[in-house]
Design an enzyme around this catalytic site. Structure first.
Site, PDB file in Angstrom:
ATOM      1  N   SER A 118       0.866  -1.191   0.000  1.00 27.99           N
ATOM      2  CA  SER A 118       0.000   0.000   0.000  1.00 27.99           C
ATOM      3  C   SER A 118       0.891   1.226   0.000  1.00 27.99           C
ATOM      4  O   SER A 118       2.070   1.146   0.340  1.00 27.99           O
ATOM      5  CB  SER A 118      -0.854   0.041   1.266  1.00 27.99           C
ATOM      6  N   ASP A 119       0.346   2.375  -0.358  1.00 32.31           N
ATOM      7  CA  ASP A 119       1.109   3.602  -0.138  1.00 32.31           C
ATOM      8  C   ASP A 119       0.972   3.979   1.342  1.00 32.31           C
ATOM      9  O   ASP A 119       0.200   3.371   2.106  1.00 32.31           O
ATOM     10  CB  ASP A 119       0.632   4.724  -1.068  1.00 32.31           C
ATOM     11  N   TRP A 120       1.703   5.000   1.706  1.00 34.67           N
ATOM     12  CA  TRP A 120       1.837   5.420   3.111  1.00 34.67           C
ATOM     13  C   TRP A 120       0.462   5.659   3.765  1.00 34.67           C
ATOM     14  O   TRP A 120      -0.286   6.537   3.347  1.00 34.67           O
ATOM     15  CB  TRP A 120       2.681   6.693   3.152  1.00 34.67           C
ATOM     16  N   ALA A 123      -2.226   4.327   3.463  1.00 30.84           N
ATOM     17  CA  ALA A 123      -3.414   4.255   2.596  1.00 30.84           C
ATOM     18  C   ALA A 123      -4.468   3.342   3.203  1.00 30.84           C
ATOM     19  O   ALA A 123      -5.665   3.531   2.972  1.00 30.84           O
ATOM     20  CB  ALA A 123      -3.018   3.782   1.205  1.00 30.84           C
TER      21      ALA A 123
END
Ligand code: NOJ
Length: 744
Positions: free
Chosen positions: A279-281, A283
């Site tokens: 996942s992105d930060w 997210a």
């Protein structure tokens, strides 16, 4: 091996010792899984940022590592701390599973190269592969295994600050670059000690956010999703990318981190992606803010079920997944699949066979000449010559004095761009320094900043104008600061910040010839400058060799070869503006009531693919054969290209396709090929392309590729806005292979 020659001796010894380290091969992921508790499994999916990026772990963080509750760390810059954590994981955790260390290496780690948009402007995938290769070597030798790059978000909205990090507006160019980035980072063997696992990001369509605002919602037809935004990811996956990062926004109503259609149907099934999805930060945590998860447990469950393997920094997998699995709300089999993928990546990286990392990064200080050489080549090739009235460039050797003016002329920090890795300002050669070192000995180089990059004072204008008046030529270095592009740095205005345009106007008013060097992380809409400043260079943020590269182009020591990877608008009101739009029922030029603006031409300031050289090229005699092809065959197209100008130079010859009548409206042009051709003055050469029938396919309303029989137009030329056209036909059957004599 050549690179070893530049290693410092003690580091070389350490490097060789580590390379010779032959421990037993890693346990198979399956076998390990069978011995893991649920908490240990979840631990592999937990990615943390250390509380102190440039320091050691806290006692609490160390405890989590010992207990196997952390699988990876990101953006940690302390090689000693990383080595200590690795030792804890290997020697003091129950199963001894090594940690992964990840870092954003977008355009260099220690050696900072031009920003990715500028690298895209080189239209030179082999060069990008070299840049990625050198960055991988630097990163890996500092103990990093995994880079969150390349950024592959196609973007048609220059307000978005992250356009700086990506490949520009076109899916074909982006795909060619995507493969090159992945090959460069990963090589053939992730275990080799100069390679990194790549992580193409942000899957998918992040660049299509509403209003150009970062993180904004994306609403997109299936056709655009599959034809414009997906292709670079397809190319990266085909090139073997080890991981993929999810995008932040919601796409058609569902945030990517909770979107099983995107992560499972498209990425896993359609692209057959077998690697790790991170996942992105935060997210996963943001699923609550988006409003699709009721609570933290819900967010972790949605993300896991959608197909996120690793949770970057939200902490929700760590906090909630064990309970969800025990309660049967997340099948343990799903957890196992994700963990197996992480363990497989660790094995591929060879982390069990050489767990300790070198603690002294083996690149020397100052930067090795080979690294600088590559940075210089990339910076020169990323510069796009937009205008050169009266051929004032290259500068005549008779120029006796040059006034270098502008707030970015002697600026180190901004040259490093928005993702400078661990690059250092002191490594940067500024434009002023570059001009001083490349100028003929008898030439005087004067300097005044004129104004600051963003404050309202014009106090320096008069002095700058006086300096300009006293010089033979003025070089104005103006633009954005690095912090104005990149993440969370969208702009509603695409002009020069602060009073810089007024400064340029004041310089032009002196009557001296002005060359404008535009530094920016995005295309800037500067119609006045494009009309009144005789020479204009788009110089983006070029990294450590900025000044030498600009000076080489100014003095003609190197010829400009860069081409725009993105359309430059006249005004913000034209956005989104891109060459591959559809025709509409009333295109400009078709009568009175047409699709356009009543107060501005609909054409761009500079089209996609555009860029001048120090010579001129002429195109003639386009040939396409055979005139009719069947499925599985190719059409061969060619053109005669001549260098009709006074100097040697390189042209990037571009091939565009149009399907003028299909069951769905098609773009008026689609890039399908490009080649850089170098010609001496007076030289003429036939430039050939081969276009397979597969390139004629498009996405139908069902999301499947279809090829429709009928006429097609090809155009070969210097940009998306010009060239020579010819047509051919696709028949809905297999045809006999034409004889070689039929080909041009
Ligand atoms: C957020 C950014 O969107 C992403 O590109 C980056 O890789 C992560 N932060 C980690 O730094």
């Amino acid at each position: 091996m050549i690179r070893l020659a530049i290693l410092a001796p003690p580091a070389l010894l350490l490097f060789l010792l580590l390379a010779m380290d032959s421990r037993p091969s890693p346990p198979s992921p399956r076998e390990l899984l069978s011995r893991m508790t649920i908490e240990e499994k979840v631990g592999q999916l937990v990615q943390e940022a250390p509380a102190q990026a440039a320091g050691r772990l806290s006692t609490e963080e160390k405890r989590r590592v010992r207990e196997g509750r952390v699988g990876s760390f990101l953006n940690w810059q302390d090689p000693m701390g990383m080595a200590e954590a690795q030792r804890l994981a290997r020697k003091e955790s129950r199963l001894g599973i090594p940690l992964l260390f990840a870092f954003d290496i977008l355009h260099g780690f220690r050696t900072i190269f031009p920003i990715p948009l500028a690298l895209a402007a080189t239209w030179n995938p082999p060069l990008v592969e070299e840049v990625a290769g050198l960055s991988a070597w630097e990163g890996r030798s500092a103990g990093i295994h995994w880079t969150f790059a390349p950024m592959l978000d196609v973007c048609r909205d220059p307000r978005w600050g992250r356009i700086a990090e990506g490949p520009g507006e076109d899916p074909f160019l982006a795909s060619e670059l995507a493969s090159a980035w992945v090959r460069g980072f990963q090589g053939d063997d992730l275990a080799s000690r100069d390679r990194l696992a790549a992580c193409p990001k942000h899957f998918v369509a992040y660049g299509a956010g509403e209003g150009g605002r970062d993180y904004a919602a994306v609403d997109l037809s299936l056709g655009k999703l599959l034809e414009v935004y997906l292709p670079p990811f397809t190319a990266a996956v085909h090139a073997g990318a080890a991981s993929v990062m999810t995008a932040f926004p919601s796409v058609n109503g569902l945030p990517v981190a909770a979107n099983p259609f995107l992560l499972r149907t498209l990425l896993r099934q359609k692209l057959d992606f077998r690697g790790v999805v991170v996942s992105d930060w935060n997210a996963v945590g943001e699923l609550l803010v988006h409003g699709v998860a009721a609570d933290a447990e819900d967010a972790a469950r949605l993300a896991m079920k959608a197909g996120v393997d690793v949770d970057m920094a939200s902490g929700l997998f760590a906090a909630k997944l064990p309970g969800l699995v025990r309660a049967g709300k997340v099948p343990e089999a799903l957890l196992d699949q994700a963990v197996e993928r992480v363990l497989a990546l660790k094995a591929k990286l060879g982390l069990w066979s050489s767990p300790a990392e070198p603690q002294v990064p083996p690149w020397v200080d100052p930067l090795p000449a080979t690294s600088r050489g590559l940075a210089l080549r990339a910076a020169r090739e990323g510069i796009v010559l937009l205008r050169n009235q009266r051929e004032i460039l290259p500068l005549s050797p008779r120029v006796r004095s040059i006034a270098v003016i502008g707030p970015l002329a002697d600026d180190r920090r901004n040259a490093l761009g928005p993702w400078p890795g661990i690059g250092r300002e002191e490594d940067v050669v500024t434009v002023l320094e570059g001009i001083r070192s490349r100028a003929p000995a008898a030439t005087r180089v004067l300097f005044a900043p004129g104004c600051s990059a963003d404050d309202p004072s014009t106090a320096g204008f008069a002095g700058a104008a006086r300096l300009a008046e006293s010089a033979d030529i003025v070089v104005a270095v103006v633009g954005e600061q690095a912090r104005m592009s990149g993440e969370a740095a969208s702009r509603a205005d695409l002009g020069l910040p602060g009073r810089q345009e007024e400064l340029v106007r004041a310089l032009v008013e002196t009557g001296r010839p002005v060359v404008a060097i535009l530094s920016s992380g995005r295309p800037l809409a500067l119609p006045w400058i494009a009309e009144h400043v005789p020479a204009v260079l788009a110089a983006w943020f070029l990294g450590v060799e900025s000044g030498n590269a600009v000076a080489d182009i100014l003095f003609g020591l190197s010829s400009p070869v860069g081409r725009l990877p993105v359309t430059i608008p006249r005004a913000v009101g034209q956005i989104p503006i891109y060459y591959g739009h559809t025709n509409t029922g009333r295109p400009p030029g078709s009568g009175r009531d047409v699709s356009g603006y009543i107060d501005l031409p609909e054409t761009p300031l500079f089209p996609f693919g555009y860029g001048l050289a120090y010579t001129r090229f002429a195109y003639r005699d386009i040939q396409v054969a055979p005139a009719v092809i069947g499925h599985g065959q190719s059409v061969e197209a060619s053109v005669l290209l001549a260098n009709t100008g006074p100097r040697a130079g390189a042209e990037t010859v571009q091939l565009y396709l149009r399907d003028p009548a299909a069951s769905l409206t098609r773009p008026i042009a689609e890039l399908k090929g490009f080649q850089r051709v170098f010609l001496e003055p007076g030289e003429e050469r036939r430039v050939r392309f081969s276009l397979p029938s597969e390139a004629l396919a498009f996405v139908g309303p069902d999301g499947e590729l279809r090829k429709e029989a009928g006429d097609f137009e090809l155009r070969i030329g210097p940009s998306a806005a010009s060239g020579l056209s010819a047509s051919f036909r696709l028949e809905n059957q297999r045809l006999p292979t034409p004889s070689p004599r039929g080909t041009p």
